[in-house]
Motif scaffolding. Structure first.
Motif, PDB file in Angstrom:
ATOM      1  N   ASP A 154       0.829  -1.208   0.000  1.00 41.49           N
ATOM      2  CA  ASP A 154       0.000   0.000   0.000  1.00 41.49           C
ATOM      3  C   ASP A 154       0.861   1.255   0.000  1.00 41.49           C
ATOM      4  O   ASP A 154       0.469   2.298   0.495  1.00 41.49           O
ATOM      5  N   TRP A 155       2.052   1.158  -0.575  1.00 42.73           N
ATOM      6  CA  TRP A 155       2.938   2.317  -0.681  1.00 42.73           C
ATOM      7  C   TRP A 155       3.606   2.302  -2.050  1.00 42.73           C
ATOM      8  O   TRP A 155       3.574   1.306  -2.761  1.00 42.73           O
ATOM      9  N   GLU A 156       4.175   3.431  -2.416  1.00 39.18           N
ATOM     10  CA  GLU A 156       4.851   3.555  -3.703  1.00 39.18           C
ATOM     11  C   GLU A 156       6.168   4.286  -3.513  1.00 39.18           C
ATOM     12  O   GLU A 156       6.371   4.993  -2.526  1.00 39.18           O
ATOM     13  N   VAL A 157       7.048   4.102  -4.480  1.00 33.59           N
ATOM     14  CA  VAL A 157       8.272   4.890  -4.509  1.00 33.59           C
ATOM     15  C   VAL A 157       7.966   6.183  -5.242  1.00 33.59           C
ATOM     16  O   VAL A 157       7.411   6.170  -6.337  1.00 33.59           O
ATOM     17  N   ASP A 158       8.311   7.296  -4.638  1.00 35.09           N
ATOM     18  CA  ASP A 158       7.956   8.597  -5.195  1.00 35.09           C
ATOM     19  C   ASP A 158       8.915   8.973  -6.322  1.00 35.09           C
ATOM     20  O   ASP A 158      10.031   9.424  -6.078  1.00 35.09           O
ATOM     21  N   TYR A 159       8.469   8.780  -7.558  1.00 34.22           N
ATOM     22  CA  TYR A 159       9.268   9.173  -8.708  1.00 34.22           C
ATOM     23  C   TYR A 159       8.781  10.476  -9.334  1.00 34.22           C
ATOM     24  O   TYR A 159       9.219  10.847 -10.399  1.00 34.22           O
ATOM     25  N   GLY A 160       7.854  11.156  -8.691  1.00 33.72           N
ATOM     26  CA  GLY A 160       7.410  12.421  -9.257  1.00 33.72           C
ATOM     27  C   GLY A 160       6.005  12.779  -8.833  1.00 33.72           C
ATOM     28  O   GLY A 160       5.371  12.088  -8.034  1.00 33.72           O
ATOM     29  N   PRO A 161       5.479  13.877  -9.378  1.00 34.80           N
ATOM     30  CA  PRO A 161       4.168  14.391  -8.955  1.00 34.80           C
ATOM     31  C   PRO A 161       2.999  13.491  -9.325  1.00 34.80           C
ATOM     32  O   PRO A 161       1.908  13.633  -8.774  1.00 34.80           O
ATOM     33  N   ASP A 162       3.199  12.562 -10.264  1.00 37.74           N
ATOM     34  CA  ASP A 162       2.093  11.694 -10.681  1.00 37.74           C
ATOM     35  C   ASP A 162       1.802  10.592  -9.668  1.00 37.74           C
ATOM     36  O   ASP A 162       0.756   9.948  -9.723  1.00 37.74           O
ATOM     37  N   VAL A 163       2.730  10.356  -8.757  1.00 34.73           N
ATOM     38  CA  VAL A 163       2.539   9.309  -7.757  1.00 34.73           C
ATOM     39  C   VAL A 163       1.634   9.837  -6.650  1.00 34.73           C
ATOM     40  O   VAL A 163       1.930  10.846  -6.021  1.00 34.73           O
ATOM     41  N   LYS A 164       0.524   9.162  -6.422  1.00 38.91           N
ATOM     42  CA  LYS A 164      -0.466   9.648  -5.464  1.00 38.91           C
ATOM     43  C   LYS A 164      -0.500   8.817  -4.180  1.00 38.91           C
ATOM     44  O   LYS A 164      -1.142   9.197  -3.211  1.00 38.91           O
ATOM     45  N   GLY A 165       0.160   7.676  -4.160  1.00 48.12           N
ATOM     46  CA  GLY A 165       0.124   6.818  -2.987  1.00 48.12           C
ATOM     47  C   GLY A 165       1.097   7.264  -1.910  1.00 48.12           C
ATOM     48  O   GLY A 165       1.836   8.237  -2.058  1.00 48.12           O
ATOM     49  N   LYS A 166       1.106   6.540  -0.807  1.00 44.77           N
ATOM     50  CA  LYS A 166       2.026   6.818   0.296  1.00 44.77           C
ATOM     51  C   LYS A 166       3.432   6.375  -0.088  1.00 44.77           C
ATOM     52  O   LYS A 166       3.608   5.411  -0.825  1.00 44.77           O
ATOM     53  N   ASP A 167       4.442   7.090   0.431  1.00 48.28           N
ATOM     54  CA  ASP A 167       5.798   6.598   0.229  1.00 48.28           C
ATOM     55  C   ASP A 167       6.062   5.484   1.235  1.00 48.28           C
ATOM     56  O   ASP A 167       5.218   5.172   2.083  1.00 48.28           O
ATOM     57  N   PHE A 168       7.237   4.845   1.148  1.00 43.40           N
ATOM     58  CA  PHE A 168       7.444   3.653   1.970  1.00 43.40           C
ATOM     59  C   PHE A 168       7.570   3.972   3.451  1.00 43.40           C
ATOM     60  O   PHE A 168       7.291   3.117   4.290  1.00 43.40           O
ATOM     61  N   PHE A 169       7.969   5.203   3.810  1.00 41.62           N
ATOM     62  CA  PHE A 169       7.995   5.563   5.229  1.00 41.62           C
ATOM     63  C   PHE A 169       6.567   5.660   5.772  1.00 41.62           C
ATOM     64  O   PHE A 169       6.244   5.122   6.830  1.00 41.62           O
ATOM     65  N   GLU A 170       5.720   6.363   5.033  1.00 42.06           N
ATOM     66  CA  GLU A 170       4.324   6.475   5.452  1.00 42.06           C
ATOM     67  C   GLU A 170       3.648   5.112   5.446  1.00 42.06           C
ATOM     68  O   GLU A 170       2.830   4.803   6.318  1.00 42.06           O
ATOM     69  N   GLY A 171       3.994   4.291   4.457  1.00 43.73           N
ATOM     70  CA  GLY A 171       3.417   2.954   4.389  1.00 43.73           C
ATOM     71  C   GLY A 171       3.767   2.122   5.607  1.00 43.73           C
ATOM     72  O   GLY A 171       2.921   1.399   6.146  1.00 43.73           O
ATOM     73  N   PHE A 172       5.022   2.228   6.058  1.00 43.91           N
ATOM     74  CA  PHE A 172       5.431   1.468   7.241  1.00 43.91           C
ATOM     75  C   PHE A 172       4.729   1.992   8.494  1.00 43.91           C
ATOM     76  O   PHE A 172       4.306   1.215   9.356  1.00 43.91           O
ATOM     77  N   GLU A 173       4.595   3.313   8.589  1.00 45.10           N
ATOM     78  CA  GLU A 173       3.896   3.890   9.743  1.00 45.10           C
ATOM     79  C   GLU A 173       2.448   3.401   9.785  1.00 45.10           C
ATOM     80  O   GLU A 173       1.917   3.069  10.856  1.00 45.10           O
ATOM     81  N   CYS A 174       1.808   3.346   8.627  1.00 41.45           N
ATOM     82  CA  CYS A 174       0.425   2.861   8.573  1.00 41.45           C
ATOM     83  C   CYS A 174       0.353   1.382   8.954  1.00 41.45           C
ATOM     84  O   CYS A 174      -0.595   0.945   9.618  1.00 41.45           O
ATOM     85  N   PHE A 175       1.345   0.617   8.535  1.00 43.41           N
ATOM     86  CA  PHE A 175       1.407  -0.799   8.881  1.00 43.41           C
ATOM     87  C   PHE A 175       1.474  -0.977  10.396  1.00 43.41           C
ATOM     88  O   PHE A 175       0.747  -1.792  10.980  1.00 43.41           O
ATOM     89  N   VAL A 176       2.323  -0.188  11.054  1.00 45.60           N
ATOM     90  CA  VAL A 176       2.448  -0.269  12.512  1.00 45.60           C
ATOM     91  C   VAL A 176       1.136   0.127  13.180  1.00 45.60           C
ATOM     92  O   VAL A 176       0.671  -0.536  14.118  1.00 45.60           O
ATOM     93  N   CYS A 177       0.512   1.199  12.682  1.00 45.84           N
ATOM     94  CA  CYS A 177      -0.759   1.648  13.264  1.00 45.84           C
ATOM     95  C   CYS A 177      -1.835   0.570  13.153  1.00 45.84           C
ATOM     96  O   CYS A 177      -2.610   0.350  14.094  1.00 45.84           O
ATOM     97  N   ARG A 178      -1.889  -0.090  12.004  1.00 45.22           N
ATOM     98  CA  ARG A 178      -2.893  -1.146  11.832  1.00 45.22           C
ATOM     99  C   ARG A 178      -2.691  -2.261  12.848  1.00 45.22           C
ATOM    100  O   ARG A 178      -3.655  -2.785  13.419  1.00 45.22           O
ATOM    101  N   ARG A 179      -1.436  -2.629  13.066  1.00 45.44           N
ATOM    102  CA  ARG A 179      -1.153  -3.695  14.027  1.00 45.44           C
ATOM    103  C   ARG A 179      -1.518  -3.271  15.453  1.00 45.44           C
ATOM    104  O   ARG A 179      -2.055  -4.057  16.233  1.00 45.44           O
ATOM    105  N   VAL A 180      -1.216  -2.025  15.799  1.00 49.74           N
ATOM    106  CA  VAL A 180      -1.548  -1.522  17.138  1.00 49.74           C
ATOM    107  C   VAL A 180      -3.057  -1.522  17.348  1.00 49.74           C
ATOM    108  O   VAL A 180      -3.571  -2.001  18.371  1.00 49.74           O
ATOM    109  N   HIS A 181      -3.796  -0.999  16.380  1.00 52.90           N
ATOM    110  CA  HIS A 181      -5.253  -0.920  16.523  1.00 52.90           C
ATOM    111  C   HIS A 181      -5.900  -2.306  16.474  1.00 52.90           C
ATOM    112  O   HIS A 181      -6.948  -2.528  17.091  1.00 52.90           O
ATOM    113  N   GLU A 182      -5.275  -3.217  15.759  1.00 48.24           N
ATOM    114  CA  GLU A 182      -5.780  -4.589  15.749  1.00 48.24           C
ATOM    115  C   GLU A 182      -5.735  -5.174  17.158  1.00 48.24           C
ATOM    116  O   GLU A 182      -6.692  -5.825  17.612  1.00 48.24           O
ATOM    117  N   ASN A 183      -4.652  -4.929  17.874  1.00 48.68           N
ATOM    118  CA  ASN A 183      -4.542  -5.436  19.244  1.00 48.68           C
ATOM    119  C   ASN A 183      -5.473  -4.705  20.200  1.00 48.68           C
ATOM    120  O   ASN A 183      -5.978  -5.299  21.162  1.00 48.68           O
TER     121      ASN A 183
END
Length: 231
Positions: free
Chosen positions: A110-139
């Protein structure tokens, strides 16, 4: 890392050396992706599972496939002399990615490598933060439902990278320390210190973790001395 001028520099060459700073299962960096992006053949030494992450079975020269540097050099010279064979390394750019594992990875992340303005997804740092949040809220939800929280523990083959080694002029890895050993050891102690604080429910901040990490070499040295004295 993604500078256009750097891409232009790599694109001038038919081959690019892509040797990672560490040989870890999931450690693959821009050293590999940049040559692939611009149409240069990477000569890669890194993750033991690197072939699972390449776009096709013929898109990079994998150092571990050869017995010596001389063998690699002979093959590079061969490709340099035969354009048709060289061009086969870029067939994936027209046929698409054929590596099933990589296709699945790209489809499920659920993340992308930012190669320019056309990329609309999360970068890999944001993707990892979201991954951690999902795990925390799951518990949190599990605890509300009266269930035990799930423990997530990275396996040794995921984060248990071996110590860095040198590669000699014959392409053989040696145990001689080099520039990355100091950094490797420092961060290993920091990781142990963090785990200790979490296990003991101690304060977790940069200063306290560093203080604990600084004590680890002395403690290990004392234990080593005791072992030698008892022999």
């Amino acid at each position: 890392m993604l500078d256009d001028e750097f891409f232009q520099l790599i694109a001038k060459y038919k081959f690019a050396i892509a040797i990672e700073n560490a040989i870890c299962e999931d450690y693959v960096t821009e050293k590999l992706w940049r040559p692939l992006h611009v149409g240069t053949i990477p000569i890669v030494l890194g993750s033991p599972r690197i072939k699972d992450l390449l776009p096709s079975n013929k898109s990079a020269i994998v150092v571990d496939d050869y017995d010596s540097v001389e063998d690699i050099a002979r093959y590079i010279n061969h490709l340099d002399s035969y354009d048709e064979e060289y061009d086969q390394y870029f067939n994936w750019k027209t046929t698409g990615i054929t590596n099933d594992y990589l296709l699945q990875l790209l489809a499920t992340r659920d993340w992308e490598v930012d190669y320019g303005p056309d990329v609309k997804g999360k970068d890999f740092f944001e993707g990892f933060e979201c991954f951690v949040c999902r795990r925390v809220h799951e518990n949190i939800r599990r605890e509300k439902d009266g269930k035990d929280p799930l423990r997530y523990q990275a396996a040794l083959n995921h984060y248990g990278c071996p110590a860095p080694v040198k590669v000699n002029d014959k392409g053989q890895r040696t145990l001689e320390n080099h520039i990355f050993m100091e950094s490797f050891t420092k961060h290993k102690y920091l990781a142990k210190a963090l785990q200790y604080h979490l296990d003991k429910n101690l304060l977790v901040d940069e200063e306290s973790i560093q203080q604990t990490a600084d004590k680890i070499p002395k403690t290990q040295g004392s234990l080593q001395h005791k072992r030698q004295s008892s022999v």
